[in-house]
Design an enzyme around this catalytic site. Structure first.
Site, PDB file in Angstrom:
ATOM      1  N   SER A  61       0.827  -1.206   0.000  1.00 39.63           N
ATOM      2  CA  SER A  61       0.000   0.000   0.000  1.00 39.63           C
ATOM      3  C   SER A  61       0.862   1.256   0.000  1.00 39.63           C
ATOM      4  O   SER A  61       2.002   1.262   0.484  1.00 39.63           O
ATOM      5  CB  SER A  61      -0.910   0.005   1.227  1.00 39.63           C
ATOM      6  OG  SER A  61      -1.750  -1.125   1.207  1.00 39.63           O
TER       7      SER A  61
HETATM    8  N1  SAH Z   1      -0.456  -4.664   3.948  1.00 38.44           N
HETATM    9  C1  SAH Z   1       0.028  -5.264   2.723  1.00 38.44           C
HETATM   10  C2  SAH Z   1      -1.062  -5.285   1.705  1.00 38.44           C
HETATM   11  C3  SAH Z   1      -0.879  -6.301   0.653  1.00 38.44           C
HETATM   12  S1  SAH Z   1      -2.189  -6.384  -0.528  1.00 38.44           S
HETATM   13  C4  SAH Z   1       1.217  -4.484   2.207  1.00 38.44           C
HETATM   14  O1  SAH Z   1       1.205  -3.245   2.300  1.00 38.44           O
HETATM   15  O2  SAH Z   1       2.131  -5.089   1.673  1.00 38.44           O
HETATM   16  C5  SAH Z   1      -3.364  -7.406   0.282  1.00 38.44           C
HETATM   17  C6  SAH Z   1      -2.925  -8.797   0.598  1.00 38.44           C
HETATM   18  O3  SAH Z   1      -4.073  -9.497   1.090  1.00 38.44           O
HETATM   19  C7  SAH Z   1      -2.414  -9.597  -0.577  1.00 38.44           C
HETATM   20  O4  SAH Z   1      -1.131 -10.087  -0.281  1.00 38.44           O
HETATM   21  C8  SAH Z   1      -3.428 -10.743  -0.716  1.00 38.44           C
HETATM   22  O5  SAH Z   1      -2.860 -11.971  -1.139  1.00 38.44           O
HETATM   23  C9  SAH Z   1      -3.972 -10.850   0.694  1.00 38.44           C
HETATM   24  N2  SAH Z   1      -5.289 -11.480   0.816  1.00 38.44           N
HETATM   25  C10 SAH Z   1      -6.359 -11.395  -0.012  1.00 38.44           C
HETATM   26  N3  SAH Z   1      -7.402 -12.100   0.470  1.00 38.44           N
HETATM   27  C11 SAH Z   1      -6.983 -12.661   1.650  1.00 38.44           C
HETATM   28  C12 SAH Z   1      -7.594 -13.498   2.627  1.00 38.44           C
HETATM   29  N4  SAH Z   1      -8.851 -13.931   2.529  1.00 38.44           N
HETATM   30  N5  SAH Z   1      -6.857 -13.854   3.701  1.00 38.44           N
HETATM   31  C13 SAH Z   1      -5.577 -13.433   3.846  1.00 38.44           C
HETATM   32  N6  SAH Z   1      -4.944 -12.655   2.947  1.00 38.44           N
HETATM   33  C14 SAH Z   1      -5.631 -12.262   1.869  1.00 38.44           C
END
Ligand code: SAH
Length: 213
Positions: A61
């Site tokens: 993000s």
């Molecule tokens: N806070 C992270 C955001 C990554 S994007 C950062 O800044 O790096 C969101 C993430 O949520 C992705 O890696 C995706 O694979 C994960 N995600 C999506 N659905 C999910 C679920 N049901 N349970 C766990 N993770 C999930």
């Protein structure tokens, strides 16, 4: 590249002018090496004012959104946190620095393995990572003082509310797959208080109580 300088510039031009006032949040973000959470080819862009790809169609993000979510989660040193969507592990690292323990769930095993390596390198050992569907929460360690969902959710999951302590905060982007509102819910003895922190765009939360993959 002088990363410390880039971090200070990020604080002064992206975070403070947009209303990030929590000194603990600003301090940890001025110190944590965000560039280590992205591919080496992107190190020079790690402190820019936008999200960046982390592979597998996912993103780290934008710094401002990370700062806003952290601030509005109101993290305290004794807090036990649940994070859904570890991704790069950058948000995880910030919360691990500010709180007692972070439990974080990631759907994609590759990302979880990568995040573990970076968190270990930074000696942030108060983090438990798990591969799985975070839409169901992680009931074994509940109740949590705060829960943060870092992927776009169609709704507020009952399981997450149930795993939140009374007085606990849930920060979650809620909306459709394209655009969401950043919401904070505070669990009260009788229900939930709700605040809205504006529009945002996250990758989809995929799972049983999220979107279909
Ligand atoms: N806070 C992270 C955001 C990554 S994007 C950062 O800044 O790096 C969101 C993430 O949520 C992705 O890696 C995706 O694979 C994960 N995600 C999506 N659905 C999910 C679920 N049901 N349970 C766990 N993770 C999930």
């Amino acid at each position: 590249m002088d990363y410390a300088l880039a971090r200070n510039k990020m604080i002064d031009t992206q975070l403070v002018p947009r209303g990030i006032t929590d000194l603990r949040v600003l301090e940890v973000m001025s110190r944590l090496p965000r560039h280590k959470f992205v591919d080496e080819a992107l190190h020079g862009q790690a402190y820019d004012d936008n999200p960046l790809p982390i592979g597998l169609g996912q993103t780290i993000s934008q710094p401002y959104i990370v700062a806003l979510m952290t601030q509005e989660l109101k993290p305290k040193p004794e807090d036990i946190i649940l994070e859904i969507g570890t991704g790069s592990g950058y948000q995880t690292a910030i919360l691990a620095d500010l709180c007692e323990h972070v439990y974080s769930i990631e759907r994609l095993p590759e990302l979880k393995i990568r995040a573990r390596r970076i968190l270990d390198e930074l000696k942030l050992f108060n983090v438990s990572l798990q591969t799985g569907d975070g839409t169901l929460g992680w009931p074994e360690h509940a109740p949590y003082d705060a829960i943060i969902v870092t992927a776009a959710s169609p709704r507020v999951q009952d399981a997450l509310v149930e795993q939140l302590a009374v007085g606990g905060r849930l920060v979650i982007p809620v909306g459709d797959r394209g655009v969401q509102r950043l919401k904070r819910y505070i669990r009260t003895p009788n229900g939930l208080d709700e605040d809205d922190f504006g529009g945002c765009r996250f990758v989809a939360l995929i799972g049983q109580e999220g979107w279909e993959g």
